[in-house]
Design a protein around this motif. Structure first.
Motif, PDB file in Angstrom:
ATOM      1  N   VAL B  49       9.319  40.611  -0.140  1.00  0.00           N
ATOM      2  CA  VAL B  49       8.942  40.157  -1.181  1.00  0.00           C
ATOM      3  C   VAL B  49       7.782  40.681  -1.879  1.00  0.00           C
ATOM      4  N   LEU B  50       6.589  41.001  -0.848  1.00  0.00           N
ATOM      5  CA  LEU B  50       5.423  41.722  -1.487  1.00  0.00           C
ATOM      6  C   LEU B  50       5.442  42.995  -1.705  1.00  0.00           C
ATOM      7  N   SER B  51       6.843  43.831  -1.340  1.00  0.00           N
ATOM      8  CA  SER B  51       6.865  45.089  -1.400  1.00  0.00           C
ATOM      9  C   SER B  51       6.809  45.289  -2.944  1.00  0.00           C
ATOM     10  N   ASP B  52       7.020  44.537  -3.863  1.00  0.00           N
ATOM     11  CA  ASP B  52       6.820  45.016  -5.293  1.00  0.00           C
ATOM     12  C   ASP B  52       5.513  45.308  -5.536  1.00  0.00           C
ATOM     13  N   GLY B  53       4.436  45.067  -4.820  1.00  0.00           N
ATOM     14  CA  GLY B  53       3.159  45.546  -5.081  1.00  0.00           C
ATOM     15  C   GLY B  53       2.382  44.809  -5.581  1.00  0.00           C
ATOM     16  N   ASN B  54       2.987  43.526  -6.304  1.00  0.00           N
ATOM     17  CA  ASN B  54       2.078  42.517  -6.987  1.00  0.00           C
ATOM     18  C   ASN B  54       1.518  41.546  -6.070  1.00  0.00           C
ATOM     19  N   GLY B  55       0.508  40.617  -6.281  1.00  0.00           N
ATOM     20  CA  GLY B  55       0.103  39.688  -5.644  1.00  0.00           C
ATOM     21  C   GLY B  55       0.980  38.522  -5.709  1.00  0.00           C
ATOM     22  N   GLU B  60       4.141  30.438  -3.905  1.00  0.00           N
ATOM     23  CA  GLU B  60       5.159  31.309  -4.233  1.00  0.00           C
ATOM     24  C   GLU B  60       5.787  31.762  -3.122  1.00  0.00           C
ATOM     25  N   LEU B  61       5.206  32.614  -2.233  1.00  0.00           N
ATOM     26  CA  LEU B  61       5.703  33.087  -0.968  1.00  0.00           C
ATOM     27  C   LEU B  61       6.570  32.050  -0.090  1.00  0.00           C
ATOM     28  N   LEU B  66      11.626  30.814   2.291  1.00  0.00           N
ATOM     29  CA  LEU B  66      11.963  29.301   2.971  1.00  0.00           C
ATOM     30  C   LEU B  66      11.221  28.985   4.197  1.00  0.00           C
ATOM     31  N   LEU B  67       9.951  28.953   3.915  1.00  0.00           N
ATOM     32  CA  LEU B  67       8.746  28.311   5.118  1.00  0.00           C
ATOM     33  C   LEU B  67       8.160  27.285   4.376  1.00  0.00           C
ATOM     34  N   ASN B  68       7.755  26.230   5.114  1.00  0.00           N
ATOM     35  CA  ASN B  68       6.764  25.478   4.524  1.00  0.00           C
ATOM     36  C   ASN B  68       5.489  25.900   4.577  1.00  0.00           C
ATOM     37  N   LEU B  98      -4.044  35.394  -3.258  1.00  0.00           N
ATOM     38  CA  LEU B  98      -2.889  36.133  -3.345  1.00  0.00           C
ATOM     39  C   LEU B  98      -2.728  37.178  -2.259  1.00  0.00           C
ATOM     40  N   MET B  99      -1.444  37.184  -2.047  1.00  0.00           N
ATOM     41  CA  MET B  99      -1.185  38.139  -0.521  1.00  0.00           C
ATOM     42  C   MET B  99      -0.575  39.382  -1.241  1.00  0.00           C
ATOM     43  N   PHE B 100      -0.998  40.698  -0.538  1.00  0.00           N
ATOM     44  CA  PHE B 100      -0.504  41.777  -0.701  1.00  0.00           C
ATOM     45  C   PHE B 100      -0.146  42.657   0.328  1.00  0.00           C
TER      46      PHE B 100
END
Lengths: 147, 147
Positions: B49-55, B60-61, B66-68, B98-100
DNA sequence: CTTCAATTCTTGAATATTCAATATTTTCAA
DNA sequence: TTGAAAATATTGAATATTCAAGAATTGAAG
């Protein structure tokens, strides 16, 4: 001619992900209904398998309800405390333990069954008769082809 | 005329069970491949999911993989330790994080992708092209109809 | 503006799951 | 018949997940 750039498919297109997502959602709905009786989905599965009245060994049960052995042992411990099931040593092979459903377990199982049937009917309504049976067919065949 | 006796369908016929079974099996296979890199399936999903380079925010993640929330937080903690991803406070909404993905994360993600593609190809072979795409279609539609 | 409710994420305690080791019984080869 | 290997279930320690509560920030009504 140059190859087209290999586009990296998003995770939402992977079969593994779609299965996880669908499973999660359907399971969540089922949980919600069964919580009316305060019973986790796995316990309903156990009761349902045992409700044929025959004794089932722990290994057999673990396979049938998709739990590994230690987890099952501990869940069965709880269910024995609740007098829903009971253990009997297998007279033919004393390594084994045969699990049986109790009368109380049978009563509970019936209630749970009707809650589960509710859900299946709800799915049939919103998702359709045809899609449902086709999906079931494909899932069975996927499971088959994985062995 | 009397109704036919309502036969109690075995658990193996319930959609919820078939989904759980199929999910378990496919997930097991995928786990096996990803374990070559010592990475759990959830971490691969996160990286993908993160590999689109966006935060992406934690909320959202969590939805996407599918994790709480608390489970995700703790998994991300581990991945930060492994320098696969990093946190940045969202400048527009300081409640959010934001995760990167890191460079190291990108490299790992590529390796994992090819392991996952291996699996998809293996499924296509044993299960068939047509069944696979039909199953995907039905799963997507089931997920849709559940919202 | 100020305050109160809602949103977002993290933390800590309670609970559940898993891995590895153990105990018991059976199987089977020597 | 004996002894080693396999099968079955459970246990305890390590790990992971979940629930409920908390901290920080934003939104929005008065």
């Amino acid at each position: 001619m140059a190859k087209p750039p290999k586009q990296n498919s998003p995770i939402t297109e992977h079969l593994a992900y779609l299965l996880a997502q669908a499973n999660r959602e359907i399971n969540r709905q089922l949980e919600l209904r069964l919580s009316k009786e305060g019973v986790p989905v796995e316990q309903w599965r156990i009761l349902k398998v045992l409700s044929d009245g025959n004794g089932h060994s722990m290994g057999e049960l673990a396979d049938a309800v998709l739990l590994n052995h230690p987890t099952l042992t501990k869940m069965i411990d709880r269910m024995v405390s609740d007098t829903l099931v009971y253990r009997v040593q297998d007279p033919n092979d004393r390594r084994k333990v045969l699990m049986f459903i109790s009368d109380r377990g049978k009563v509970l199982c019936k209630k749970l069954n009707s809650l589960a049937v509710d859900q299946e009917e709800h799915i049939l309504e919103s998702y359709g008769d045809k899609s449902t049976s086709e999906l079931k067919r494909l899932l069975e065949s996927l499971i088959d082809s994985s062995n």
